[in-house]
Structure formats: structure tokens, C-alpha cells
Write a protein that holds these residues in place. Structure first.
Motif, short mmCIF file in Angstrom:
data_model
loop_
_atom_site.label_atom_id
_atom_site.label_comp_id
_atom_site.label_asym_id
_atom_site.label_seq_id
_atom_site.Cartn_x
_atom_site.Cartn_y
_atom_site.Cartn_z
N MET A 1 0.90 -1.00 0.12
CA MET A 1 0.15 0.16 -0.12
C MET A 1 0.79 1.28 0.05
N ASN A 2 0.58 2.20 -0.91
CA ASN A 2 1.49 3.25 -1.00
C ASN A 2 0.97 4.52 0.01
N ALA A 3 1.57 5.76 0.02
CA ALA A 3 1.05 6.63 0.94
C ALA A 3 -0.30 7.29 0.37
N ARG A 4 -0.39 7.03 -0.72
CA ARG A 4 -1.73 7.83 -1.44
C ARG A 4 -2.86 6.95 -1.04
N ASP A 5 -2.75 5.75 -0.78
CA ASP A 5 -3.74 4.78 -0.59
C ASP A 5 -4.36 4.88 1.04
N GLU A 6 -3.29 5.22 1.78
CA GLU A 6 -3.33 5.36 3.28
C GLU A 6 -4.33 6.51 3.48
N PRO A 7 -5.26 6.31 4.57
CA PRO A 7 -6.21 7.35 4.84
C PRO A 7 -5.54 8.51 5.58
N GLN A 8 -6.26 9.61 5.57
CA GLN A 8 -5.69 10.70 6.40
C GLN A 8 -5.51 10.44 7.85
#
Length: 111
Positions: A1-8
Motif C-alpha cells: 500500500m502506498n502513501a496515497r492509499d493510506e487514509p488521512q
């Protein structure tokens, strides 16, 4: 999972933000193998809730919702906030609820 897929996350890391709503974050101290087992139990329990409500089976729904609750507590997403617990309390929390989920899992039952 990359940073863009991580929830805020909130600045304190205690919550994630999805579609503008805050949700309590999973306890970051959980070992990944334990977190994966708990997520598996959670998703299975959610599927069981849906099946029970579709079948209009109140007893099965209560049982499935109890399993969802145990998984969410073990993940640190319900109950006493994980950031207010000592490391020993956090470990005890997930160990106790995971043991209960393992014992109650439908695929672990005889029959």
C-alpha cells in the motif's frame, strides 16, 4: 500500500479521516500478523451480520455483531482508547479478544 492509499490521520495519530468523518485508528502497536488475523475475523463477522439480517435470523445477527465488537475492541477501535492504555493493557486487550474470536469462529466449530 502506498502513501496515497493510506487514509488521512489526525495530527495526534489517534484517528483516521475518511470522507470527512473521523474514525478511531487501529492500535499501531499490534503485531502485523495479529492485526491481519483480527481484520480477517472482522470481515468474516461483518459478512455474517449481513447474512443473518438477510435471513432475518435475530440470534445469528446478535452472535455476529458480538464478533464484530470483539474484533473492533481487539484492534483498538472501540472500548478504552489504546493511547490511554499501558503496553501490558494493550497486549492483554488484543490477546483476550483474539482468543475469544478464535474460539467462536464458525469455521472452528465442530459440525
Amino acid at each position: 500500500m502506498n502513501a496515497r492509499d493510506e487514509p488521512q490521520r489526525t495530527p495526534d495519530g489517534h484517528h483516521i479521516v475518511i470522507d470527512g468523518r473521523k474514525w478511531r485508528a487501529t492500535d499501531p502497536s499490534l503485531p502485523e500478523d495479529v492485526a491481519a488475523r483480527l481484520r480477517h475475523h472482522l470481515m468474516a463477522a461483518r459478512r455474517a451480520v449481513r447474512a443473518a439480517t438477510t435471513a432475518d435470523d435475530a440470534s445469528a445477527e446478535r452472535s455476529a455483531r458480538a464478533r464484530v465488537r470483539h474484533a473492533k475492541i481487539a484492534l483498538g477501535e472501540r472500548g478504552t482508547p489504546w493511547w490511554e492504555q499501558s503496553p501490558d493493557q494493550r497486549r492483554r486487550r488484543w490477546e483476550e479478544h483474539l482468543a475469544k474470536l478464535d474460539a467462536d469462529a464458525p469455521d472452528q466449530q465442530d459440525g
